[in-house]
Design a protein around this motif. Sequence first.
Motif, PDB file in Angstrom:
ATOM      1  N   ILE A 134       0.864  -1.183   0.000  1.00 38.73           N
ATOM      2  CA  ILE A 134       0.000   0.000   0.000  1.00 38.73           C
ATOM      3  C   ILE A 134       0.897   1.229   0.000  1.00 38.73           C
ATOM      4  O   ILE A 134       1.675   1.434   0.925  1.00 38.73           O
ATOM      5  CB  ILE A 134      -0.920   0.018   1.235  1.00 38.73           C
ATOM      6  CG1 ILE A 134      -1.728  -1.285   1.323  1.00 38.73           C
ATOM      7  CG2 ILE A 134      -1.846   1.219   1.208  1.00 38.73           C
ATOM      8  CD1 ILE A 134      -2.476  -1.451   2.623  1.00 38.73           C
ATOM      9  N   ARG A 135       0.772   2.039  -1.026  1.00 39.61           N
ATOM     10  CA  ARG A 135       1.568   3.262  -1.136  1.00 39.61           C
ATOM     11  C   ARG A 135       0.651   4.457  -0.933  1.00 39.61           C
ATOM     12  O   ARG A 135      -0.351   4.605  -1.633  1.00 39.61           O
ATOM     13  CB  ARG A 135       2.260   3.351  -2.499  1.00 39.61           C
ATOM     14  CG  ARG A 135       3.243   2.231  -2.754  1.00 39.61           C
ATOM     15  CD  ARG A 135       3.934   2.415  -4.095  1.00 39.61           C
ATOM     16  NE  ARG A 135       4.740   3.614  -4.114  1.00 39.61           N
ATOM     17  CZ  ARG A 135       5.984   3.685  -3.645  1.00 39.61           C
ATOM     18  NH1 ARG A 135       6.549   2.598  -3.119  1.00 39.61           N
ATOM     19  NH2 ARG A 135       6.658   4.802  -3.695  1.00 39.61           N
ATOM     20  N   TYR A 136       1.024   5.297   0.021  1.00 38.89           N
ATOM     21  CA  TYR A 136       0.216   6.469   0.338  1.00 38.89           C
ATOM     22  C   TYR A 136       0.931   7.720  -0.132  1.00 38.89           C
ATOM     23  O   TYR A 136       2.064   8.005   0.275  1.00 38.89           O
ATOM     24  CB  TYR A 136      -0.047   6.553   1.838  1.00 38.89           C
ATOM     25  CG  TYR A 136      -0.730   7.840   2.253  1.00 38.89           C
ATOM     26  CD1 TYR A 136      -1.971   8.183   1.734  1.00 38.89           C
ATOM     27  CD2 TYR A 136      -0.114   8.715   3.135  1.00 38.89           C
ATOM     28  CE1 TYR A 136      -2.595   9.368   2.091  1.00 38.89           C
ATOM     29  CE2 TYR A 136      -0.721   9.907   3.498  1.00 38.89           C
ATOM     30  CZ  TYR A 136      -1.964  10.228   2.974  1.00 38.89           C
ATOM     31  OH  TYR A 136      -2.581  11.400   3.326  1.00 38.89           O
ATOM     32  N   ASP A 137       0.257   8.477  -1.012  1.00 39.93           N
ATOM     33  CA  ASP A 137       0.774   9.735  -1.538  1.00 39.93           C
ATOM     34  C   ASP A 137       0.031  10.865  -0.835  1.00 39.93           C
ATOM     35  O   ASP A 137      -1.125  11.148  -1.142  1.00 39.93           O
ATOM     36  CB  ASP A 137       0.567   9.804  -3.044  1.00 39.93           C
ATOM     37  CG  ASP A 137       1.264  11.010  -3.672  1.00 39.93           C
ATOM     38  OD1 ASP A 137       1.661  11.914  -2.912  1.00 39.93           O
ATOM     39  OD2 ASP A 137       1.397  11.039  -4.904  1.00 39.93           O
ATOM     40  N   ARG A 138       0.698  11.500   0.094  1.00 45.73           N
ATOM     41  CA  ARG A 138       0.047  12.523   0.893  1.00 45.73           C
ATOM     42  C   ARG A 138      -0.295  13.744   0.049  1.00 45.73           C
ATOM     43  O   ARG A 138      -1.320  14.398   0.260  1.00 45.73           O
ATOM     44  CB  ARG A 138       0.960  12.897   2.063  1.00 45.73           C
ATOM     45  CG  ARG A 138       0.355  13.944   2.995  1.00 45.73           C
ATOM     46  CD  ARG A 138       0.966  15.306   2.774  1.00 45.73           C
ATOM     47  NE  ARG A 138       0.429  16.312   3.665  1.00 45.73           N
ATOM     48  CZ  ARG A 138       0.694  17.604   3.565  1.00 45.73           C
ATOM     49  NH1 ARG A 138       1.503  18.023   2.612  1.00 45.73           N
ATOM     50  NH2 ARG A 138       0.170  18.466   4.419  1.00 45.73           N
ATOM     51  N   ALA A 139       0.540  14.096  -0.932  1.00 47.81           N
ATOM     52  CA  ALA A 139       0.308  15.297  -1.725  1.00 47.81           C
ATOM     53  C   ALA A 139      -1.011  15.214  -2.486  1.00 47.81           C
ATOM     54  O   ALA A 139      -1.724  16.210  -2.623  1.00 47.81           O
ATOM     55  CB  ALA A 139       1.467  15.525  -2.688  1.00 47.81           C
ATOM     56  N   ARG A 140      -1.351  14.029  -2.987  1.00 49.51           N
ATOM     57  CA  ARG A 140      -2.587  13.851  -3.747  1.00 49.51           C
ATOM     58  C   ARG A 140      -3.668  13.146  -2.941  1.00 49.51           C
ATOM     59  O   ARG A 140      -4.742  12.871  -3.480  1.00 49.51           O
ATOM     60  CB  ARG A 140      -2.298  13.037  -5.008  1.00 49.51           C
ATOM     61  CG  ARG A 140      -1.360  13.719  -5.982  1.00 49.51           C
ATOM     62  CD  ARG A 140      -1.299  12.958  -7.282  1.00 49.51           C
ATOM     63  NE  ARG A 140      -0.771  11.611  -7.120  1.00 49.51           N
ATOM     64  CZ  ARG A 140      -0.898  10.636  -8.013  1.00 49.51           C
ATOM     65  NH1 ARG A 140      -1.566  10.861  -9.125  1.00 49.51           N
ATOM     66  NH2 ARG A 140      -0.374   9.452  -7.797  1.00 49.51           N
ATOM     67  N   HIS A 141      -3.374  12.833  -1.672  1.00 49.95           N
ATOM     68  CA  HIS A 141      -4.314  12.041  -0.857  1.00 49.95           C
ATOM     69  C   HIS A 141      -4.726  10.798  -1.635  1.00 49.95           C
ATOM     70  O   HIS A 141      -5.903  10.492  -1.788  1.00 49.95           O
ATOM     71  CB  HIS A 141      -5.547  12.875  -0.487  1.00 49.95           C
ATOM     72  CG  HIS A 141      -5.219  14.125   0.264  1.00 49.95           C
ATOM     73  ND1 HIS A 141      -4.894  14.120   1.590  1.00 49.95           N
ATOM     74  CD2 HIS A 141      -5.155  15.416  -0.149  1.00 49.95           C
ATOM     75  CE1 HIS A 141      -4.643  15.372   1.979  1.00 49.95           C
ATOM     76  NE2 HIS A 141      -4.788  16.167   0.937  1.00 49.95           N
ATOM     77  N   HIS A 142      -3.713  10.108  -2.110  1.00 50.57           N
ATOM     78  CA  HIS A 142      -3.906   9.050  -3.099  1.00 50.57           C
ATOM     79  C   HIS A 142      -3.338   7.755  -2.538  1.00 50.57           C
ATOM     80  O   HIS A 142      -2.250   7.737  -1.979  1.00 50.57           O
ATOM     81  CB  HIS A 142      -3.163   9.454  -4.379  1.00 50.57           C
ATOM     82  CG  HIS A 142      -3.361   8.530  -5.530  1.00 50.57           C
ATOM     83  ND1 HIS A 142      -4.335   8.713  -6.467  1.00 50.57           N
ATOM     84  CD2 HIS A 142      -2.689   7.418  -5.895  1.00 50.57           C
ATOM     85  CE1 HIS A 142      -4.255   7.753  -7.377  1.00 50.57           C
ATOM     86  NE2 HIS A 142      -3.266   6.959  -7.046  1.00 50.57           N
ATOM     87  N   VAL A 143      -4.069   6.670  -2.689  1.00 49.77           N
ATOM     88  CA  VAL A 143      -3.623   5.366  -2.225  1.00 49.77           C
ATOM     89  C   VAL A 143      -3.498   4.429  -3.412  1.00 49.77           C
ATOM     90  O   VAL A 143      -4.398   4.359  -4.252  1.00 49.77           O
ATOM     91  CB  VAL A 143      -4.596   4.776  -1.183  1.00 49.77           C
ATOM     92  CG1 VAL A 143      -4.330   3.299  -0.973  1.00 49.77           C
ATOM     93  CG2 VAL A 143      -4.440   5.488   0.140  1.00 49.77           C
TER      94      VAL A 143
END
Length: 719
Positions: free
Chosen positions: A594-603
């Motif tokens: 699971i990769r969490y991209d905080r900048a895009r609030h994207h999982v």
Amino acid sequence: MTTTVDLPDATANDGMSVLSWLQTVADHNSPDDVAPTIIPVAWMGRTSTDDQQDPTLSLPRQLENTRRALPAPFVIVAKFYDIESGRKDLEHRGQGNAHERFDIPIARDGGIADMLEEAKRPDRRFVAVACESIERVARVSYFSTKIEYELAQNGVALLAADEGIKPDTLQRTGGERPKQATQILTRRVKQAIAEWYVINMLELSWDGAKEHTRQGWNIGKPPYGYLAERHPHPVKAKRDDGKTKTRLVPDPLRGPVVTQIFQWRALQRLGAQDIAHRLNADLDRYPPPQPTPGKGRRAVGAWTKSSVRDLLVNPKYTGYMVWNRRKRSRPERNAPGRVNPPNEWVWSPRPTHEPLVTRTIFEAATPIARFRQGSRGGAGTNAAHRQAKRSYVLRSYVICAVCNRRMIGKARIRSEQVTIYYSCVTNLQHHKDQPWYHEHPKCIVVREDHILSVVGRFFGERILGPQRGLYLNQRQQNAAQDPGLAAQRAALRTQLDQLGRGQVNLIKQLEQYEPTGDDDIDTQWRAALQRRFAEITTERRSATRKLEALDQQEHDRRTGNPALLDLLPQGPVDLTLLSEAEQRELYDAFQLQIRYDRARHHVTLRVTIHAEAIGAIKTKINEIAPVIDKSTAGARSHGGGAPGGIRTHTVGGLSSVPLPVGIRGRYRPGLGIGRNQTTYYAESDDIRLAGCRGKVRGVGLRGRDAGGCRAQAGADRRR
């Protein structure tokens, strides 16, 4: 005896000069007998090994040949010899004790190190050093000439018996010096030939070992799980001596153990220590390995972490013969052993023996160590830490998209309600040199219940749901028609070109800069250029990392074996209703990431399905299906909320747009379905997950919690 001679009258004109008169006096005062001159010489001998040569024969032969070559005035007064390789470094020469294992009939005054040390003293016992041949000094030309030079600097000559030793070699009378030009030329040629001979033999031996490997013959002890099938040696002389060559055949008792270990590793992502615990629980079924006989090695009677790790990195289990994985230690040369990098391994071009695991499983098990580094296996609290009070179901699965590090679990207690979240924290002292440091917020946080809701829908709809085929086709069509990826890739390449030109311009400015004469201004100007150059380098690394991620997505889309998806069972399954241990077992089998991209609030969710894992996954899902059905029915009777309400909480704002699914994998004809693998992605810009720097919606980091978040900046790498 003294002779008296009447002095002639020097004034008489009888034709006698003063020089003639002095010669007459010298002749009358010369002794009747001249005592013979003795030239003391030290002998130096060497034999390479104590297993392939017999020092009790070689060293006496060298001494005798040297003694025969010495003229009458030369007498051997000291004997120095060693049993060691002539290719050792000089600082390690003469330090061994192999001579003590033999009854050598030569009194030893020391080794070559002792001889060089005595040559420096003014009270040395010898004026020259003699050996049988110059290669006995060293097998490396540099070492040999260096020893010769050090002896010459101390006034000691180096003589070789096979070069010929003349009586006047060391005599310098009447202004005459011995002729050495031809002798030195001959010696240098012999030194070069000696070094060439060793290197040539090593190269030929290396090529022979490579061909030996290509033909499938095993070198050394058979690995655990195999037996040695001995064949008569093809060379008659060696065959008559009883020598054989071996091939590998599976051990019916230990072979299945190897297969089981790789399945635990690749499919369940168990650590080496966890695997050892499972094996030690039933030693009759899983007999432990026996170490290779040698000094300091003993059987412990159980599996250890290192024994499991050594087994997991041995590629011979794939059916290929592999050699040169390790460099053998050579204590006599003070050379430690080491593990060679994989690019130096020698592989057979095709399988040469029956494999115990497929190459797919082996390649899947190889990166597990890097993935699991610093993270324990299994579920439940960490027993190694007494202060640990809770466990985290997604521990080691959640990755920060900015720095590619694992996010650590945290708990927030407020009004007796526990909120679980995962955080990624930076530390100036530890991370300031990382290329991602300036892009990374101080603290990134995401709630566990938000992620679990997406994970439950992902598995229930895209992996195990009845409409998974539609999602798969839709993802492939969208990815093929998506112009956004190509635009992003082109923009990143343009950015990399611009950054590269910027670095070149900075270098040109530095080269063309003319000092102003003010040291402070010049220093500040250069420092500013250095800072800007470092900033551009950081930006280039970040852009390169993003471009590689996009290229990986394109590769994932184009490759794979979608047929594996049809082998999985179908049904309305919500894995988040299971216990933590059951969830983690299935997540490990699917190799969830699971990769969490905080900048895009994207999982982004990625799973990998190996053909070898299909049977285990189907069995596990069939076991838990009744439990899930019962839990689902109970949840529906309570208004559609799952027990506890945390793990299946729906993220606010989550749209009903299907999450796209991508394909990744490799297929090679002729290797069967065991070579295939499929990886699925879930991505959606409509997923809004809480995550911020220092403060999170619904999760405040104040006081004690904020301090704990900062304190674990370095601990996340160890857990």
